[in-house]
Design a protein around this motif. Sequence first.
Motif, mmCIF file in Angstrom:
data_model
loop_
_atom_site.group_PDB
_atom_site.id
_atom_site.type_symbol
_atom_site.label_atom_id
_atom_site.label_comp_id
_atom_site.label_asym_id
_atom_site.label_seq_id
_atom_site.Cartn_x
_atom_site.Cartn_y
_atom_site.Cartn_z
ATOM 1 N N TYR A 25 38.081 -33.303 -65.965
ATOM 2 C CA TYR A 25 38.081 -32.592 -67.322
ATOM 3 C C TYR A 25 38.276 -31.115 -67.124
ATOM 4 C CZ TYR A 25 36.181 -37.162 -69.011
ATOM 5 O OH TYR A 25 36.107 -38.521 -69.187
ATOM 6 N N TYR A 26 38.817 -30.502 -68.237
ATOM 7 C CA TYR A 26 38.770 -29.175 -68.406
ATOM 8 C C TYR A 26 37.909 -28.416 -67.937
ATOM 9 C CZ TYR A 26 40.713 -24.611 -70.074
ATOM 10 O OH TYR A 26 41.151 -23.390 -70.257
ATOM 11 N N GLU A 27 36.614 -28.608 -68.389
ATOM 12 C CA GLU A 27 35.512 -28.020 -67.998
ATOM 13 C C GLU A 27 35.117 -27.995 -66.420
ATOM 14 O OE1 GLU A 27 32.321 -31.598 -68.397
ATOM 15 O OE2 GLU A 27 32.394 -30.129 -69.893
ATOM 16 N N PHE A 31 40.908 -21.679 -64.188
ATOM 17 C CA PHE A 31 42.234 -21.160 -64.989
ATOM 18 C C PHE A 31 43.456 -21.722 -64.633
ATOM 19 C CE2 PHE A 31 42.028 -17.705 -62.054
ATOM 20 C CZ PHE A 31 43.301 -17.378 -61.920
ATOM 21 N N THR A 32 43.553 -22.217 -63.377
ATOM 22 C CA THR A 32 44.755 -22.858 -62.779
ATOM 23 C C THR A 32 44.677 -24.286 -63.287
ATOM 24 O OG1 THR A 32 43.995 -23.139 -60.666
ATOM 25 C CG2 THR A 32 44.654 -20.844 -61.046
ATOM 26 N N GLY A 33 43.781 -24.937 -63.570
ATOM 27 C CA GLY A 33 43.610 -26.373 -63.744
ATOM 28 C C GLY A 33 43.167 -27.173 -62.131
ATOM 29 N N VAL A 34 42.877 -26.432 -61.331
ATOM 30 C CA VAL A 34 42.233 -26.644 -60.005
ATOM 31 C C VAL A 34 40.674 -26.906 -60.190
ATOM 32 C CG1 VAL A 34 42.000 -26.361 -57.602
ATOM 33 C CG2 VAL A 34 44.136 -25.889 -58.461
ATOM 34 N N VAL A 35 40.156 -27.871 -59.610
ATOM 35 C CA VAL A 35 38.698 -28.154 -59.756
ATOM 36 C C VAL A 35 37.918 -26.862 -59.115
ATOM 37 C CG1 VAL A 35 36.776 -29.735 -58.953
ATOM 38 C CG2 VAL A 35 38.745 -30.642 -59.804
ATOM 39 N N ARG A 82 41.421 -31.021 -49.825
ATOM 40 C CA ARG A 82 42.676 -31.026 -50.844
ATOM 41 C C ARG A 82 42.140 -30.525 -52.060
ATOM 42 N NH1 ARG A 82 44.460 -35.341 -47.507
ATOM 43 N NH2 ARG A 82 46.284 -35.112 -46.839
ATOM 44 N N PRO A 83 42.860 -30.018 -53.051
ATOM 45 C CA PRO A 83 42.489 -29.646 -54.389
ATOM 46 C C PRO A 83 42.736 -30.896 -55.124
ATOM 47 C CG PRO A 83 44.761 -28.586 -53.896
ATOM 48 C CD PRO A 83 44.322 -29.489 -52.697
ATOM 49 N N ALA A 84 41.673 -30.961 -56.002
ATOM 50 C CA ALA A 84 41.763 -32.081 -57.216
ATOM 51 C C ALA A 84 42.300 -31.207 -58.324
ATOM 52 C CB ALA A 84 40.263 -32.686 -57.358
ATOM 53 N N ARG A 85 42.672 -31.706 -59.485
ATOM 54 C CA ARG A 85 43.292 -31.108 -60.590
ATOM 55 C C ARG A 85 42.886 -31.858 -61.959
ATOM 56 N NH1 ARG A 85 46.952 -30.048 -56.658
ATOM 57 N NH2 ARG A 85 47.605 -27.764 -56.424
#
Length: 155
Positions: A25-27, A31-35, A82-85
């Motif tokens: 989720y957003y929370e 600010f880039t949408g990456v976890v 790896r990044p999660a988004r």
Amino acid sequence: MADNPGEPSAGFIEGREHVLPVRVYYEDTDFTGVVYHGSYVRFFERGRSDFLRVAGVRHAELLDREDPAAFTIVRMEIDFRRPARIDDALQVRTVYDRVKGPRLFIGQRILRGGDLIAQAAVQAACIGMDGRPRKPPPGMAQALAPYFAEPETPA
């Protein structure tokens, strides 16, 4: 499957491994949408707690015992791969490997499909309300025994 209609799912066990689906989720993001890295710690905590819940070990019941018990994390090593988004569907996979005295040794992975996002090696200690280490209560050790890779070893 939830124990009662309307309750959130605590995931399920495949062999020795607990699987907990998690949505980003957003929370959970920066600010880039990456976890955000701290969110992974929360995801891993949910995996450990829900594994116990599915195995029949409830935190509230441990606290309500005549000899109350709780857990504290004494070591956590995380590898971020790896990044999660935002909006990703993840799986937190948890294995309780063994118990040695008061310590529980836990392996965890977070996957997106077949991609490894992060993995953790965790050591938790069972403690009394005085904060001192103690062996896990017998009922808890029995509930988790079928999932251990190794039998209990003396402290």
